[in-house]
Design a protein around this motif. Structure first.
Motif, PDB file in Angstrom:
ATOM      1  N   SER A   1     -14.672  -1.137   1.339  1.00 46.02           N
ATOM      2  CA  SER A   1     -15.106  -1.016   2.731  1.00 46.02           C
ATOM      3  C   SER A   1     -14.001  -0.510   3.641  1.00 46.02           C
ATOM      4  N   TYR A   2     -12.809  -1.056   3.454  1.00 49.28           N
ATOM      5  CA  TYR A   2     -11.738  -0.775   4.406  1.00 49.28           C
ATOM      6  C   TYR A   2     -10.608   0.064   3.822  1.00 49.28           C
ATOM      7  N   GLY A   3     -10.562   0.227   2.521  1.00 52.99           N
ATOM      8  CA  GLY A   3      -9.434   0.877   1.879  1.00 52.99           C
ATOM      9  C   GLY A   3      -9.343   2.364   2.133  1.00 52.99           C
ATOM     10  N   ASP A   4     -10.478   3.040   2.281  1.00 51.38           N
ATOM     11  CA  ASP A   4     -10.438   4.481   2.482  1.00 51.38           C
ATOM     12  C   ASP A   4     -10.095   4.861   3.905  1.00 51.38           C
ATOM     13  N   LYS A   5     -10.176   3.928   4.814  1.00 56.52           N
ATOM     14  CA  LYS A   5      -9.836   4.214   6.202  1.00 56.52           C
ATOM     15  C   LYS A   5      -8.318   4.230   6.346  1.00 56.52           C
ATOM     16  N   ASN A   6      -7.848   4.977   7.279  1.00 58.70           N
ATOM     17  CA  ASN A   6      -6.420   5.064   7.541  1.00 58.70           C
ATOM     18  C   ASN A   6      -6.023   3.853   8.376  1.00 58.70           C
ATOM     19  N   SER A   7      -5.983   2.686   7.739  1.00 58.96           N
ATOM     20  CA  SER A   7      -5.762   1.434   8.449  1.00 58.96           C
ATOM     21  C   SER A   7      -4.498   0.747   7.952  1.00 58.96           C
ATOM     22  N   THR A   8      -4.131  -0.300   8.658  1.00 58.81           N
ATOM     23  CA  THR A   8      -2.961  -1.072   8.247  1.00 58.81           C
ATOM     24  C   THR A   8      -3.221  -1.753   6.912  1.00 58.81           C
ATOM     25  N   PHE A   9      -4.466  -2.147   6.658  1.00 54.57           N
ATOM     26  CA  PHE A   9      -4.822  -2.737   5.365  1.00 54.57           C
ATOM     27  C   PHE A   9      -4.547  -1.753   4.235  1.00 54.57           C
ATOM     28  N   PHE A  10      -4.999  -0.524   4.402  1.00 53.26           N
ATOM     29  CA  PHE A  10      -4.792   0.518   3.405  1.00 53.26           C
ATOM     30  C   PHE A  10      -3.309   0.752   3.165  1.00 53.26           C
ATOM     31  N   HIS A  11      -2.537   0.880   4.236  1.00 53.44           N
ATOM     32  CA  HIS A  11      -1.105   1.145   4.097  1.00 53.44           C
ATOM     33  C   HIS A  11      -0.380  -0.042   3.460  1.00 53.44           C
ATOM     34  N   ALA A  12      -0.787  -1.259   3.786  1.00 54.31           N
ATOM     35  CA  ALA A  12      -0.151  -2.436   3.177  1.00 54.31           C
ATOM     36  C   ALA A  12      -0.421  -2.461   1.680  1.00 54.31           C
ATOM     37  N   CYS A  13      -1.656  -2.146   1.285  1.00 53.61           N
ATOM     38  CA  CYS A  13      -1.988  -2.115  -0.148  1.00 53.61           C
ATOM     39  C   CYS A  13      -1.195  -1.031  -0.865  1.00 53.61           C
ATOM     40  N   MET A  14      -1.095   0.129  -0.264  1.00 51.46           N
ATOM     41  CA  MET A  14      -0.380   1.229  -0.903  1.00 51.46           C
ATOM     42  C   MET A  14       1.118   0.921  -1.004  1.00 51.46           C
ATOM     43  N   ASN A  15       1.686   0.331   0.023  1.00 54.53           N
ATOM     44  CA  ASN A  15       3.104  -0.034  -0.026  1.00 54.53           C
ATOM     45  C   ASN A  15       3.365  -1.077  -1.108  1.00 54.53           C
ATOM     46  N   GLN A  16       2.458  -2.030  -1.241  1.00 56.23           N
ATOM     47  CA  GLN A  16       2.600  -3.043  -2.278  1.00 56.23           C
ATOM     48  C   GLN A  16       2.519  -2.404  -3.660  1.00 56.23           C
ATOM     49  N   ARG A  17       1.583  -1.494  -3.854  1.00 57.80           N
ATOM     50  CA  ARG A  17       1.451  -0.810  -5.147  1.00 57.80           C
ATOM     51  C   ARG A  17       2.687   0.039  -5.429  1.00 57.80           C
ATOM     52  N   ARG A  18       3.200   0.722  -4.423  1.00 54.92           N
ATOM     53  CA  ARG A  18       4.382   1.567  -4.594  1.00 54.92           C
ATOM     54  C   ARG A  18       5.581   0.718  -5.029  1.00 54.92           C
ATOM     55  N   GLN A  19       5.717  -0.467  -4.418  1.00 56.68           N
ATOM     56  CA  GLN A  19       6.824  -1.364  -4.788  1.00 56.68           C
ATOM     57  C   GLN A  19       6.676  -1.854  -6.222  1.00 56.68           C
ATOM     58  N   ARG A  20       5.434  -2.191  -6.615  1.00 53.67           N
ATOM     59  CA  ARG A  20       5.177  -2.712  -7.950  1.00 53.67           C
ATOM     60  C   ARG A  20       5.422  -1.646  -9.012  1.00 53.67           C
ATOM     61  N   ASN A  21       5.153  -0.384  -8.702  1.00 49.37           N
ATOM     62  CA  ASN A  21       5.286   0.697  -9.666  1.00 49.37           C
ATOM     63  C   ASN A  21       6.682   1.320  -9.689  1.00 49.37           C
TER      64      ASN A  21
END
Length: 97
Positions: A54-74
């Protein structure tokens, strides 16, 4: 609510004197609790996935937080070379790759 009832039943069974029947009842209750917790975990995982859809495809803070977390994990922080030593600096990792 069912989890709380199962935990209360478990406490009652554990307070009783040890016997083979009590041990079997305790194992059954623990198994039911584990199944219930697993179902709850799967429901939370599905809810998180729905939120992502629902919210991940929007250019939102939720999306950016998820992507930053994934980037750190990878991120590669160190690599082990053939001799058993670890390379931690970025230049050394790039050379190995």
């Amino acid at each position: 609510m069912k989890l709380k009832l199962l935990q209360e039943r478990l406490c009652i069974v554990q307070a009783e004197p040890f016997s083979q029947d009590n041990l079997i009842r305790e194992r059954e209750i623990v198994k039911e609790i584990e199944i219930l917790l697993l179902r709850e975990e799967m429901a939370l995982h599905q809810r998180a996935r729905v939120n992502w859809m629902s919210y991940g495809d929007k250019n939102s803070t939720f999306f950016h937080a998820c992507m930053n977390q994934r980037r750190q994990r990878n991120q590669l922080l160190m690599l082990k070379v053939a001799g058993g030593n670890w390379v931690e600096d970025e230049e050394g990792i790039n050379d190995l790759i």
